[in-house]
Design a protein around this motif. Structure first.
Motif, PDB file in Angstrom:
ATOM      1  N   VAL A 123       0.841  -1.210   0.000  1.00  0.00           N
ATOM      2  CA  VAL A 123       0.000   0.000   0.000  1.00  0.00           C
ATOM      3  C   VAL A 123       0.870   1.251   0.000  1.00  0.00           C
ATOM      4  N   GLY A 124       1.905   1.258   0.846  1.00  0.00           N
ATOM      5  CA  GLY A 124       2.803   2.409   0.890  1.00  0.00           C
ATOM      6  C   GLY A 124       3.510   2.633  -0.433  1.00  0.00           C
ATOM      7  N   ASN A 125       3.938   1.541  -1.063  1.00  0.00           N
ATOM      8  CA  ASN A 125       4.618   1.635  -2.357  1.00  0.00           C
ATOM      9  C   ASN A 125       3.685   2.128  -3.453  1.00  0.00           C
ATOM     10  N   TYR A 126       2.438   1.632  -3.455  1.00  0.00           N
ATOM     11  CA  TYR A 126       1.471   2.040  -4.485  1.00  0.00           C
ATOM     12  C   TYR A 126       1.121   3.525  -4.356  1.00  0.00           C
ATOM     13  N   MET A 127       1.005   4.013  -3.118  1.00  0.00           N
ATOM     14  CA  MET A 127       0.671   5.429  -2.913  1.00  0.00           C
ATOM     15  C   MET A 127       1.807   6.342  -3.380  1.00  0.00           C
ATOM     16  N   GLN A 128       3.036   5.846  -3.339  1.00  0.00           N
ATOM     17  CA  GLN A 128       4.160   6.656  -3.797  1.00  0.00           C
ATOM     18  C   GLN A 128       4.155   6.841  -5.313  1.00  0.00           C
ATOM     19  N   PHE A 129       3.329   6.078  -6.021  1.00  0.00           N
ATOM     20  CA  PHE A 129       3.154   6.285  -7.462  1.00  0.00           C
ATOM     21  C   PHE A 129       2.634   7.690  -7.721  1.00  0.00           C
ATOM     22  N   TRP A 130       1.706   8.159  -6.868  1.00  0.00           N
ATOM     23  CA  TRP A 130       1.134   9.500  -7.009  1.00  0.00           C
ATOM     24  C   TRP A 130       1.848  10.532  -6.133  1.00  0.00           C
ATOM     25  N   PHE A 131       2.384  10.073  -4.994  1.00  0.00           N
ATOM     26  CA  PHE A 131       3.022  10.996  -4.055  1.00  0.00           C
ATOM     27  C   PHE A 131       4.443  10.521  -3.754  1.00  0.00           C
ATOM     28  N   PRO A 132       5.339  10.626  -4.733  1.00  0.00           N
ATOM     29  CA  PRO A 132       6.694  10.082  -4.577  1.00  0.00           C
ATOM     30  C   PRO A 132       7.522  10.747  -3.478  1.00  0.00           C
ATOM     31  N   LYS A 133       7.170  11.976  -3.122  1.00  0.00           N
ATOM     32  CA  LYS A 133       7.952  12.686  -2.110  1.00  0.00           C
ATOM     33  C   LYS A 133       7.485  12.418  -0.688  1.00  0.00           C
ATOM     34  N   THR A 134       6.318  11.780  -0.553  1.00  0.00           N
ATOM     35  CA  THR A 134       5.788  11.466   0.780  1.00  0.00           C
ATOM     36  C   THR A 134       6.300  10.104   1.226  1.00  0.00           C
ATOM     37  N   PRO A 135       6.890  10.001   2.426  1.00  0.00           N
ATOM     38  CA  PRO A 135       7.401   8.712   2.902  1.00  0.00           C
ATOM     39  C   PRO A 135       6.301   7.643   2.922  1.00  0.00           C
ATOM     40  N   ALA A 136       6.667   6.437   2.526  1.00  0.00           N
ATOM     41  CA  ALA A 136       5.680   5.358   2.442  1.00  0.00           C
ATOM     42  C   ALA A 136       5.058   5.045   3.792  1.00  0.00           C
ATOM     43  N   TRP A 137       5.826   5.197   4.879  1.00  0.00           N
ATOM     44  CA  TRP A 137       5.307   4.813   6.202  1.00  0.00           C
ATOM     45  C   TRP A 137       4.110   5.660   6.621  1.00  0.00           C
ATOM     46  N   ILE A 138       4.031   6.894   6.110  1.00  0.00           N
ATOM     47  CA  ILE A 138       2.891   7.746   6.440  1.00  0.00           C
ATOM     48  C   ILE A 138       1.606   7.157   5.866  1.00  0.00           C
ATOM     49  N   TRP A 139       1.670   6.720   4.597  1.00  0.00           N
ATOM     50  CA  TRP A 139       0.497   6.103   3.976  1.00  0.00           C
ATOM     51  C   TRP A 139       0.154   4.770   4.634  1.00  0.00           C
ATOM     52  N   GLU A 140       1.185   4.031   5.022  1.00  0.00           N
ATOM     53  CA  GLU A 140       0.949   2.764   5.713  1.00  0.00           C
ATOM     54  C   GLU A 140       0.193   2.996   7.014  1.00  0.00           C
ATOM     55  N   ALA A 141       0.617   4.013   7.770  1.00  0.00           N
ATOM     56  CA  ALA A 141      -0.046   4.325   9.038  1.00  0.00           C
ATOM     57  C   ALA A 141      -1.486   4.782   8.820  1.00  0.00           C
ATOM     58  N   ILE A 142      -1.706   5.620   7.807  1.00  0.00           N
ATOM     59  CA  ILE A 142      -3.052   6.132   7.520  1.00  0.00           C
ATOM     60  C   ILE A 142      -4.004   4.994   7.158  1.00  0.00           C
ATOM     61  N   PHE A 143      -3.570   4.120   6.254  1.00  0.00           N
ATOM     62  CA  PHE A 143      -4.432   3.016   5.825  1.00  0.00           C
ATOM     63  C   PHE A 143      -4.701   2.033   6.959  1.00  0.00           C
ATOM     64  N   LEU A 144      -3.669   1.756   7.756  1.00  0.00           N
ATOM     65  CA  LEU A 144      -3.839   0.792   8.850  1.00  0.00           C
ATOM     66  C   LEU A 144      -4.820   1.331   9.894  1.00  0.00           C
ATOM     67  N   ILE A 145      -4.679   2.594  10.240  1.00  0.00           N
ATOM     68  CA  ILE A 145      -5.589   3.202  11.222  1.00  0.00           C
ATOM     69  C   ILE A 145      -7.020   3.221  10.687  1.00  0.00           C
ATOM     70  N   LEU A 146      -7.161   3.569   9.410  1.00  0.00           N
ATOM     71  CA  LEU A 146      -8.490   3.636   8.796  1.00  0.00           C
ATOM     72  C   LEU A 146      -9.169   2.263   8.795  1.00  0.00           C
ATOM     73  N   LEU A 147      -8.448   1.228   8.353  1.00  0.00           N
ATOM     74  CA  LEU A 147      -9.034  -0.102   8.277  1.00  0.00           C
ATOM     75  C   LEU A 147      -9.250  -0.706   9.663  1.00  0.00           C
ATOM     76  N   TYR A 148      -8.384  -0.394  10.602  1.00  0.00           N
ATOM     77  CA  TYR A 148      -8.586  -0.834  11.989  1.00  0.00           C
ATOM     78  C   TYR A 148      -9.879  -0.242  12.543  1.00  0.00           C
ATOM     79  N   THR A 149     -10.085   1.045  12.285  1.00  0.00           N
ATOM     80  CA  THR A 149     -11.306   1.711  12.758  1.00  0.00           C
ATOM     81  C   THR A 149     -12.552   1.071  12.160  1.00  0.00           C
TER      82      THR A 149
END
Length: 445
Positions: free
Chosen positions: A110-136
């Motif tokens: 997920v983090g790698n795929y999101m960097q396709f659109w946001f290459p400058k954003t660290p992958a771990w940020i997207w990983e944390a966002i998706f994990l928190i969202l799906l956990y909720t």
């Protein structure tokens, strides 16, 4: 185990059907099928049909078990009942660990795929966002999980149907692309296989792994409305899904352009969309595979939470449901373990997860074989003799034995393939360790 609080039955017919769909359509089709096409050519269609037939037998065996007792929390409970608590312990923890590892690898993806659109954003940020969202979503309500899976599966289905419809229209109109005229003869005029027997045999392993997670409908049975109708309907549709979403999609891909023109390192969906002139093909497929990864991650959180709840001792801290009758504590623990992948990705190379994912896949293969053995044992039990024979597996026990033989062949292929030899050996070591641990535990009869 049956004295634990019952889970909520809030998954509707459309939820169950889409969960079953999501279990058979994943990144293996959207990304891995390029290598399958390159290795086996159009013969891959036959390989998927053969593999799909045995997967269907396995699902019918699972379905008969589920219908014999719809109150079981997870299908591993049947292994515990008919093969013994030690087998249930070993395979239960193997199944749980397998889904934890899959969740880690999918979160990384997920983090790698999101960097396709946001290459400058660290992958771990997207990983944390998706994990928190799906956990909720997983702790709010079972229905919220079902609704999320419904839309995830729908996105994948739309992508596949688009390819199939495009192929039909292009054949009718004799459309010309950069690769020539779109025609049905593209399936055979360039040869029906690569001619490499080693690659063709290896394709059986890849086809099998494409179906990994199909048993997930057996995890959701205890939270399904009217399981007596919904579960059989979802399982019986497996064959139709195989024909449409695998055979149909792969046929369309090889009809639109010759199979010899595909690269093994790129998604064939990206290549075919680009070939027919659709702008932003890479972006479209990146969105679809992002959805597939998020869907798998979502299913992993759901499954691991139920697995822990099923296996934890009665009256323990984790044998608890919240007000929505969801095992929130076990979902939370599983999520925390999955979240550790962010630290692991920082410390270790990404290649580690390819090996670990293969370990999980080999573990699933062992679980599927023991599931078939469980069904054989059930057929010789008083439960079967006294039951109403509802939703019986066709051709049993012969189909049970044939399915086990087929899976043993796949396992042998894993052992003799260089890429999967070490992961398969590590899986056997894991099973050996868990078995030794089980010997130190006194199980109740």
């Amino acid at each position: 185990m049956s004295d634990k609080p019952a889970l909520a039955r809030n998954l509707s017919t459309r939820h169950v059907n889409m969960i079953a769909l999501g279990g058979t359509i994943g990144t293996g089709l959207f990304l891995g099928s390029g290598e399958s096409i390159k290795q086996a050519g159009p013969l891959i269609l036959v390989i998927y049909l053969i593999t799909g037939l045995f997967i269907f037998f396995m699902m019918r065996a699972l379905g008969e078990l589920l219908m014999s007792d719809t109150n079981k929390i997870i299908f591993i409970d049947f292994i515990t009942e008919y093969l013994g608590p030690r087998a249930g312990f070993v395979l239960g923890w193997t199944y749980w660990a397998g889904w934890i590892v899959i969740a880690m690898s999918e979160l990384t993806a997920v983090g790698n795929y999101m960097q396709f659109w946001f290459p400058k954003t660290p992958a771990w940020i997207w990983e944390a966002i998706f994990l928190i969202l799906l956990y909720t979503i997983n702790i709010i309500a079972v229905k919220a999980f079902g609704e999320t899976e419904f839309w995830f599966a729908l996105i994948k289905i739309i992508a596949i149907i688009t390819i199939i419809v495009s192929a039909i229209i292009m054949v009718i109109l004799h459309t010309k692309t950069n690769q020539g005229i779109v025609t049905l003869s593209n399936l055979w005029q360039h040869g029906i296989s690569s001619g490499n027997s080693q690659h063709i045999i290896g394709s059986f392993q890849m086809a099998f792994f494409s179906f990994l997670g199909v048993e997930f409908v057996g995890v959701s049975a205890a939270e399904t409305k009217n399981p007596r109708n919904n579960i059989p309907r979802a399982i019986n549709s497996v064959i139709m899904r195989i024909l449409i979403f695998y055979i149909g999609a792969l046929s369309a891909i090889m009809i639109i352009q010759p199979w010899t023109h595909y690269s093994a390192t790129r998604s064939p969906f990206v290549q075919v969309f680009a070939g027919i002139g659709i702008q932003g093909a890479a972006g479209i497929i990146n969105f679809v595979v992002l959805t597939a990864a998020a869907s798998s991650l979502n299913s992993s959180l759901f499954t691991t939470g139920r697995m822990l709840y099923s296996m934890c001792p009665q009256n323990s801290y984790f044998a608890h449901l919240n007000k929505q009758k969801i095992p929130m504590r076990t979902i939370t623990l599983s999520t925390v373990l999955v979240a550790s992948v962010i630290v692991v990705n920082y410390l270790f190379a990404n290649g580690v997860f390819k090996v670990v994912t293969s370990i999980a896949s080999a573990g699933f293969l062992v679980i599927y074989m023991f599931l078939m053995l469980t069904h054989i044992k059930y057929r010789h039990s008083a439960d079967y003799l006294q039951g109403d024979k509802y939703f019986s597996m066709p051709g049993a026990p012969m189909t049970d034995y044939l399915t086990i033989v087929f899976m043993l062949i796949i396992f042998i292929i894993l052992i003799f393939a260089k890429a999967t030899l070490i992961p398969t050996i590590l899986t056997l070591i894991w099973l050996g360790i868990i078995f030794l641990v089980s010997l130190c535990i006194k199980f109740n009869k």
